[in-house]
Scaffold this motif. Structure first.
Motif: not given
Length: 306
Positions: A233-245, A182-187, A172-180
């Motif tokens: 840490q891998a040298g990439h820009a911060a991802p855009v993160t979107i919450t999966l319904p 809600a629990v992965m953004r909250e807990r 997932l860390a290789r992706l510039p856009v993360l669709v995750l």
């Protein structure tokens, strides 16, 4: 800290029966124990020429394998049942086999027993948590009765290149856009490096500590933040993160149920729906130093790659 918490390496005649020795955490434990001078006897579901753990359902099955054994660690764990060749259901893996093992230890006079459990198994209705809780409780009962010196170790999420969850995070860390979900953004989680957990457990093994010990890394953060940190840490820009319904989250977990190798499934969704954190002082105490922080995690797990 007292020196009693950081004993010298044991004499080489100390023998440990390590169940789950071929697993992700079990391999780290076996390496650490051997480094400290223990002789390790392996029990596994998959290793050839080893004790077939899944078939050891009765106390009498274990007794012959406890001769000349001073200590036992049960590090067997599976997120879900693994039917088919070499597989077993969670009730057998997490409850029946370890209960028989703990009873055999009590009969054979092998007093020191460590059970590797997990943070979050209390108050959780998954088969994983229920069966782990059952074995934990049995070991603690035998300890309360004075028959064993039992210890249940409950870590937060364990990181290492051989770990399925870690591989998911790294992918997932290789992706510039993360669709995750809600629990992965909250807990909250407190990731620990597998080799450091093994080191802390080796020290716990030699200590007089009984009961339950919770172990977590120095920082509480969400899975989404952990993934973003690995990406940075891998040298990439911060991802855009979107919450999966929620409906899509449930559907993705059910899809994962169909693939035995997938770390994302209904059980992992339920486990991820609760905070997985504890007092960070415990891990630092037993490790004897500050554990690796999430910000340095990538460099810490890369050397573990086989």
């Amino acid at each position: 800290m007292s020196n009693s918490h950081h004993p010298s390496p044991p004499p080489t005649d100390q023998t440990v029966l390590l169940c789950g020795a071929q697993g992700f955490i079990g391999q780290a434990l076996a390496a650490q124990l051997r480094l400290q001078g223990f002789h390790v006897i392996a029990a596994s579901r998959s290793a050839q020429n080893a004790i077939n753990y899944a078939a050891m359902r009765n106390t009498s099955d274990w007794l012959p394998h406890l001769q000349n054994v001073q200590m036992v660690i049960n590090a067997v764990g599976s997120l879900r049942s693994q039917p088919g060749a070499g597989g077993a259901d969670l009730e057998t893996l997490h409850h029946i086999a370890p209960q028989a093992l703990f009873d055999a230890c009590a009969q054979a006079g092998v007093r020191r027993v460590l059970q590797l459990s997990a943070l979050g198994v209390e108050g959780n209705d998954t088969d994983y948590a229920r069966t782990k809780r059952a074995a934990d409780a049995h070991l603690l009962r035998l300890t309360a009765q004075g028959l064993l010196d039992g210890l249940v170790v409950r870590p937060s999420i364990v990181m290492g290149a051989r770990g399925a969850s870690t591989q998911l995070f790294l992918n997932l860390a290789r992706l510039p856009v993360l669709v995750l979900p809600a629990v992965m953004r909250e807990r909250l989680i407190q990731p620990v490096v597998a080799s450091e957990l093994a080191e802390a457990m080796a020290r716990l093994l030699l200590s007089p500590t009984t009961g339950v010990v919770e172990l977590g890394g120095p920082v509480q953060l969400t899975m989404a933040t952990m993934i973003a940190s690995l990406r940075q840490q891998a040298g990439h820009a911060a991802p855009v993160t979107i919450t999966l319904p929620r409906f899509a989250t449930l559907a993705s977990a059910r899809l994962g149920d169909a693939f035995a190798a997938s770390p994302w499934c209904s059980a992992s969704l339920e486990l991820a729906s609760h905070d997985n954190s504890c007092d960070p002082a415990s891990m630092a105490h037993w490790l004897g130093r500050t554990p690796t922080s999430p910000a340095q995690m990538l460099a810490a797990i890369r050397p573990e790659r086989g």
